[in-house]
Motif scaffolding. Structure first.
Motif, PDB file in Angstrom:
ATOM      1  N   ALA A   1       0.863  -1.279   0.093  1.00 40.90           N
ATOM      2  CA  ALA A   1       0.263   0.053  -0.230  1.00 40.90           C
ATOM      3  C   ALA A   1       0.597   1.386   0.737  1.00 40.90           C
ATOM      4  O   ALA A   1       2.090   1.420   0.518  1.00 40.90           O
ATOM      5  CB  ALA A   1      -0.651  -0.113   1.120  1.00 40.90           C
ATOM      6  N   SER A   2       0.419   2.393  -0.495  1.00 40.69           N
ATOM      7  CA  SER A   2       0.763   3.105  -0.836  1.00 40.69           C
ATOM      8  C   SER A   2       0.370   4.172   0.347  1.00 40.69           C
ATOM      9  O   SER A   2      -0.843   3.967   0.873  1.00 40.69           O
ATOM     10  CB  SER A   2       1.081   4.640  -1.511  1.00 40.69           C
ATOM     11  N   VAL A   3       1.491   4.837   1.691  1.00 35.45           N
ATOM     12  CA  VAL A   3       0.890   5.733   2.628  1.00 35.45           C
ATOM     13  C   VAL A   3       1.012   7.095   2.512  1.00 35.45           C
ATOM     14  O   VAL A   3       2.673   6.872   2.630  1.00 35.45           O
ATOM     15  CB  VAL A   3       1.226   4.860   3.992  1.00 35.45           C
ATOM     16  N   ILE A   4       0.321   7.904   3.569  1.00 35.61           N
ATOM     17  CA  ILE A   4      -0.133   9.064   3.419  1.00 35.61           C
ATOM     18  C   ILE A   4      -0.115   9.218   4.518  1.00 35.61           C
ATOM     19  O   ILE A   4      -1.058   8.938   4.987  1.00 35.61           O
ATOM     20  CB  ILE A   4      -0.884   9.685   1.620  1.00 35.61           C
ATOM     21  N   TYR A   5       0.045  10.589   4.574  1.00 39.19           N
ATOM     22  CA  TYR A   5      -0.662  11.719   5.791  1.00 39.19           C
ATOM     23  C   TYR A   5      -1.416  13.178   5.900  1.00 39.19           C
ATOM     24  O   TYR A   5      -1.100  13.333   4.735  1.00 39.19           O
ATOM     25  CB  TYR A   5       0.846  12.054   6.573  1.00 39.19           C
ATOM     26  N   GLY A   6      -2.194  13.289   6.872  1.00 42.13           N
ATOM     27  CA  GLY A   6      -3.302  14.052   6.017  1.00 42.13           C
ATOM     28  C   GLY A   6      -2.983  15.152   8.112  1.00 42.13           C
ATOM     29  O   GLY A   6      -3.492  14.038   8.639  1.00 42.13           O
ATOM     30  N   GLY A   7      -3.237  15.507   7.596  1.00 39.94           N
ATOM     31  CA  GLY A   7      -3.732  17.037   9.026  1.00 39.94           C
ATOM     32  C   GLY A   7      -2.790  17.482   9.393  1.00 39.94           C
ATOM     33  O   GLY A   7      -1.605  17.813   9.637  1.00 39.94           O
ATOM     34  N   SER A   8      -3.187  19.139   8.930  1.00 40.76           N
ATOM     35  CA  SER A   8      -2.913  20.711   8.935  1.00 40.76           C
ATOM     36  C   SER A   8      -1.592  20.626   8.434  1.00 40.76           C
ATOM     37  O   SER A   8      -0.242  20.930   8.790  1.00 40.76           O
ATOM     38  CB  SER A   8      -2.120  20.393  10.806  1.00 40.76           C
ATOM     39  N   ILE A   9      -1.098  19.862   7.089  1.00 44.32           N
ATOM     40  CA  ILE A   9       0.298  20.429   6.061  1.00 44.32           C
ATOM     41  C   ILE A   9       0.051  21.589   5.688  1.00 44.32           C
ATOM     42  O   ILE A   9      -1.565  21.959   5.201  1.00 44.32           O
ATOM     43  CB  ILE A   9      -0.512  18.690   5.423  1.00 44.32           C
ATOM     44  N   GLU A  10       0.882  22.070   5.765  1.00 41.82           N
ATOM     45  CA  GLU A  10       0.860  23.239   5.667  1.00 41.82           C
ATOM     46  C   GLU A  10       2.240  23.139   4.678  1.00 41.82           C
ATOM     47  O   GLU A  10       2.809  22.411   4.725  1.00 41.82           O
ATOM     48  CB  GLU A  10       0.933  24.257   6.209  1.00 41.82           C
ATOM     49  N   PRO A  11       2.468  25.035   3.822  1.00 41.52           N
ATOM     50  CA  PRO A  11       4.025  24.530   3.042  1.00 41.52           C
ATOM     51  C   PRO A  11       5.229  24.710   3.784  1.00 41.52           C
ATOM     52  O   PRO A  11       5.759  24.359   3.858  1.00 41.52           O
ATOM     53  CB  PRO A  11       4.194  26.158   2.330  1.00 41.52           C
ATOM     54  N   ASP A  12       4.793  25.271   4.819  1.00 41.70           N
ATOM     55  CA  ASP A  12       6.139  25.310   6.013  1.00 41.70           C
ATOM     56  C   ASP A  12       6.423  24.058   6.878  1.00 41.70           C
ATOM     57  O   ASP A  12       7.683  23.775   7.210  1.00 41.70           O
ATOM     58  CB  ASP A  12       5.809  26.191   6.870  1.00 41.70           C
ATOM     59  N   ASN A  13       5.185  23.034   6.666  1.00 39.37           N
ATOM     60  CA  ASN A  13       5.692  21.863   7.467  1.00 39.37           C
ATOM     61  C   ASN A  13       5.984  20.698   6.639  1.00 39.37           C
ATOM     62  O   ASN A  13       5.794  19.397   6.649  1.00 39.37           O
ATOM     63  CB  ASN A  13       4.566  21.220   8.281  1.00 39.37           C
ATOM     64  N   VAL A  14       5.328  20.288   5.407  1.00 43.61           N
ATOM     65  CA  VAL A  14       5.712  19.708   4.654  1.00 43.61           C
ATOM     66  C   VAL A  14       6.324  18.870   4.160  1.00 43.61           C
ATOM     67  O   VAL A  14       6.244  17.703   4.715  1.00 43.61           O
ATOM     68  CB  VAL A  14       4.327  20.141   3.007  1.00 43.61           C
ATOM     69  N   HIS A  15       7.713  19.255   4.089  1.00 41.82           N
ATOM     70  CA  HIS A  15       8.775  18.412   3.872  1.00 41.82           C
ATOM     71  C   HIS A  15       8.858  17.809   4.752  1.00 41.82           C
ATOM     72  O   HIS A  15       9.521  16.403   5.039  1.00 41.82           O
ATOM     73  CB  HIS A  15       9.638  19.320   3.406  1.00 41.82           C
ATOM     74  N   GLU A  16       8.624  18.243   6.201  1.00 40.78           N
ATOM     75  CA  GLU A  16       9.177  17.451   7.708  1.00 40.78           C
ATOM     76  C   GLU A  16       8.211  15.834   7.365  1.00 40.78           C
ATOM     77  O   GLU A  16       8.239  14.764   8.215  1.00 40.78           O
ATOM     78  CB  GLU A  16       8.190  18.050   8.642  1.00 40.78           C
ATOM     79  N   PHE A  17       7.128  15.748   6.897  1.00 38.29           N
ATOM     80  CA  PHE A  17       6.507  14.334   6.659  1.00 38.29           C
ATOM     81  C   PHE A  17       7.060  14.064   5.528  1.00 38.29           C
ATOM     82  O   PHE A  17       7.111  13.084   5.595  1.00 38.29           O
ATOM     83  CB  PHE A  17       4.944  15.099   6.601  1.00 38.29           C
ATOM     84  N   THR A  18       6.871  14.702   4.182  1.00 33.72           N
ATOM     85  CA  THR A  18       7.214  13.866   3.385  1.00 33.72           C
ATOM     86  C   THR A  18       8.585  13.251   2.774  1.00 33.72           C
ATOM     87  O   THR A  18       9.355  12.612   2.266  1.00 33.72           O
ATOM     88  CB  THR A  18       6.851  14.531   1.776  1.00 33.72           C
ATOM     89  N   LYS A  19       9.053  13.602   4.471  1.00 35.13           N
ATOM     90  CA  LYS A  19      10.977  13.043   4.254  1.00 35.13           C
ATOM     91  C   LYS A  19      10.919  12.257   5.166  1.00 35.13           C
ATOM     92  O   LYS A  19      12.032  11.596   4.485  1.00 35.13           O
ATOM     93  CB  LYS A  19      12.202  14.089   4.264  1.00 35.13           C
ATOM     94  N   LEU A  20       9.809  11.662   5.309  1.00 35.34           N
ATOM     95  CA  LEU A  20       9.913  10.385   6.528  1.00 35.34           C
ATOM     96  C   LEU A  20      10.056   9.332   5.472  1.00 35.34           C
ATOM     97  O   LEU A  20       9.556   9.284   4.311  1.00 35.34           O
ATOM     98  CB  LEU A  20       8.265  10.359   7.215  1.00 35.34           C
ATOM     99  N   LYS A  21      10.580   8.125   5.442  1.00 36.96           N
ATOM    100  CA  LYS A  21      10.856   6.933   5.370  1.00 36.96           C
ATOM    101  C   LYS A  21       9.141   6.388   4.848  1.00 36.96           C
ATOM    102  O   LYS A  21       8.457   6.787   5.992  1.00 36.96           O
ATOM    103  CB  LYS A  21      11.603   6.106   6.025  1.00 36.96           C
ATOM    104  N   ASN A  22       9.488   5.858   4.304  1.00 36.94           N
ATOM    105  CA  ASN A  22       8.187   4.582   3.526  1.00 36.94           C
ATOM    106  C   ASN A  22       7.060   5.861   3.228  1.00 36.94           C
ATOM    107  O   ASN A  22       5.868   5.438   2.921  1.00 36.94           O
ATOM    108  CB  ASN A  22       7.998   4.249   4.129  1.00 36.94           C
ATOM    109  N   ILE A  23       6.678   7.214   3.446  1.00 35.47           N
ATOM    110  CA  ILE A  23       5.724   7.786   3.359  1.00 35.47           C
ATOM    111  C   ILE A  23       5.275   8.277   1.582  1.00 35.47           C
ATOM    112  O   ILE A  23       6.936   8.782   0.974  1.00 35.47           O
ATOM    113  CB  ILE A  23       5.397   9.170   4.374  1.00 35.47           C
TER     114      ILE A  23
END
Ligand code: PGA
Length: 245
Positions: A201-223
């Motif tokens: 499965a492709s796993v993504i995250y949602g919940g108060s993502i903004e330009p300033d924090n998006v990379h903190e999530f997208t850089k995570l392993k396996n996301i």
């Protein structure tokens, strides 16, 4: 269909009327033309059903593909008020969100999500199965169990045999629309846990993502991407977010 490495899905919810949806789509299109964005990033916009065909028209022959915020499992019939997956598909829909917490709050159950997910897959489209715990489960350290119960039921009898055929969107309810995103390291742990059980499965995250924090999530392993509500309602902010993802 392995045509992307990362996916950013805009969930416009019921926030824009038809006219504003078209305006917003045109602005996004213009800004995407002007900015260079990684070709491996898939951009999905999920407008309201009312605006669906108008928005689809704006995005014709662009890199943006259409998603639905929900759908019904039958193609045709006496189902007052429901929206046919097949019709959506004709209009260019490729992704269908199911079980968003705002829909679950209105009574959508895991069983319904499961039926719809199977129909979406049978039509050759990609379901985006939304799961996530409410604050009261988090407070008693029950988030993982809660999420896995949702996943087991929502994905019952669905065997994911290939990458990019099923997306799981982890969206802790308390982080949606609150400006209070989950700590990326916690998101990372949940993503790992989900991936260890649902490997393809492709796993993504949602919940108060903004330009300033998006990379903190997208850089995570396996996301593999993000589901974006509020920050997708302004074209400049949304394109900025995609650039920073
Ligand atoms: P948010 O919404 O980005 O406004 O928190 C996310 C969602 O509901 O999918």
């Amino acid at each position: 269909m392995q045509d992307w490495e990362q996916i950013i899905i805009a969930n416009w919810k019921m926030q824009l009327n038809v006219q504003d949806s078209v305006k917003q789509a045109k602005q996004i299109k213009k800004l995407l033309d002007k900015n260079s964005i990684n070709a491996a990033t898939k951009i999905v916009v999920a407008p309201s059903f009312l605006a669906f065909s108008n928005v689809a028209e704006v995005f014709q022959n662009t890199r943006v593909v259409l998603g639905a915020q929900d759908s019904f499992e039958e193609d045709k019939g006496a189902y007052t008020g429901e929206v046919s997956l097949k019709n959506l598909q004709t209009l260019g829909c490729r992704f269908v969100s199911l079980g968003h917490s705002e829909r679950r709050a209105l009574g959508e159950t895991d069983e319904v999500v499961n039926r719809k997910a199977k129909a979406v897959i049978n039509h050759g489209l990609v379901p985006v199965i939304c799961v996530g715990e409410p604050m009261k489960e988090r407070q008693v350290h029950n988030s993982e169990d809660f999420v896995f119960r949702q996943l087991e039921k929502s994905l019952a009898d669905i065997h994911i045999k290939e990458k990019h055929k099923v997306i799981i969107a982890y969206e802790p309810i308390w982080a949606i629309g609150t400006g209070d995103a989950m700590d990326p390291s916690e998101v990372g742990k949940m993503i790992q846990t989900i991936k260890s059980r649902y490997k393809l499965a492709s796993v993504i995250y949602g919940g108060s993502i903004e330009p300033d924090n998006v990379h903190e999530f997208t850089k995570l392993k396996n996301i593999e991407g993000a589901l974006v509500g509020g920050a997708s309602l302004d074209a400049k902010t949304f394109v900025e977010l995609i650039k920073k993802a």
